[in-house]
Enzyme design. Structure first.
Site, short mmCIF file in Angstrom:
data_model
loop_
_atom_site.label_atom_id
_atom_site.label_comp_id
_atom_site.label_asym_id
_atom_site.label_seq_id
_atom_site.Cartn_x
_atom_site.Cartn_y
_atom_site.Cartn_z
N ILE A 60 0.90 -1.15 0.00
CA ILE A 60 0.00 0.00 0.00
C ILE A 60 0.94 1.20 0.00
CG2 ILE A 60 -1.70 1.25 1.39
CD1 ILE A 60 -2.37 -1.62 2.57
N SER A 61 0.83 2.05 -1.00
CA SER A 61 1.81 3.13 -1.16
C SER A 61 1.84 4.05 0.05
CB SER A 61 1.46 3.97 -2.39
OG SER A 61 1.30 3.14 -3.51
#
Ligand code: SAH
Length: 217
Positions: A60-61
């Site tokens: 998840i960035s």
């Protein structure tokens, strides 16, 4: 309903990210990132750091990268948007808030277990429920749901599939990390009457767009 503590933590995260477009800051304060990370990572959900997804090697960035994707996409109420690589659905939830009830969000995720998680997490929020989610290979796009004002790609691409360009509106924008596992730049393609052009931004590190389907492994 979210607790005051959740709101305070999200607000502090946004303040630490520095100046952001007002609409981007506002939705990142409103959508609790902790709902879109694996349960064991909720306590670090408001740190500016990527968080591993439980299937495959994707993450998840980090919030600053999510903010940049949103800023470059210049989203507005009413836009139809396609996201490639939905993960747990955090970016899709933010996009849904930005385009509002008159807009539309379609999101594609290739990994079935992640698609199920994203569906469950998006269903728990009012705007997230409006996201159309599909478990498929993003390289084929979602032509019958287009054309899209914006396409946001959350995995790195070397060659942009033609179908993505064909699914963009005449003045559409496509935001994607261009490159491979070794090096990428966040880039955006702007359609125009005379063709279009690329603009290149910061270097980044997204998981490469998968070309091997789960059933092939
Ligand atoms: N946007 C997500 C993070 C995505 S990480 C979030 O907000 O949490 C990149 C995702 O792209 C991974 O979940 C990975 O499974 C997915 N992906 C990789 N190749 C893909 C493909 N060909 N089609 C669709 N999704 C793909």
């Amino acid at each position: 309903m979210e607790s005051d503590l959740t709101h305070a933590r999200a607000a502090r995260m946004v303040d630490r990210l520095g100046p952001l477009p007002a609409a981007v800051a506002e939705v990142m304060r409103r959508v609790p990132r902790e709902r879109f990370v694996p349960d064991g990572f909720r306590d670090v959900a408001y740190e500016d750091t990527p968080i591993p997804l439980p299937f495959g090697d994707a993450t998840i960035s980090a919030p600053h990268m999510v903010a940049l994707q949103l800023e470059w996409a210049e989203l507005a109420p009413g836009h139809r948007v396609l996201e490639i690589g939905a993960g747990f659905g955090y970016l899709a939830a933010l996009i849904a808030e930005l385009v509002g009830p008159t807009g539309a969000v379609c999101a594609i995720e290739i990994e079935p277990a992640l698609t199920r998680e994203a569906a469950r997490r998006l269903a728990a929020s009012a705007s997230g429920r409006a996201v159309r989610l599909r478990n498929s290979d993003g390289r084929a796009g979602w032509p019958d749901a287009g054309p899209f004002d914006r396409i946001i790609v959350s995995c790195a691409v070397g060659d942009v599939p033609w179908v993505w360009f064909h699914s963009l509106t005449a003045d559409g924008l496509l935001v994607a990390p261009l490159g491979d596992a070794l090096g990428q730049r966040l880039a955006r393609w702007k359609n125009s009457r005379v063709g279009g052009s690329w603009e290149y931004g910061v270097s980044c590190r997204f998981v490469p767009l998968r070309t091997v389907l789960p059933s092939d492994i």
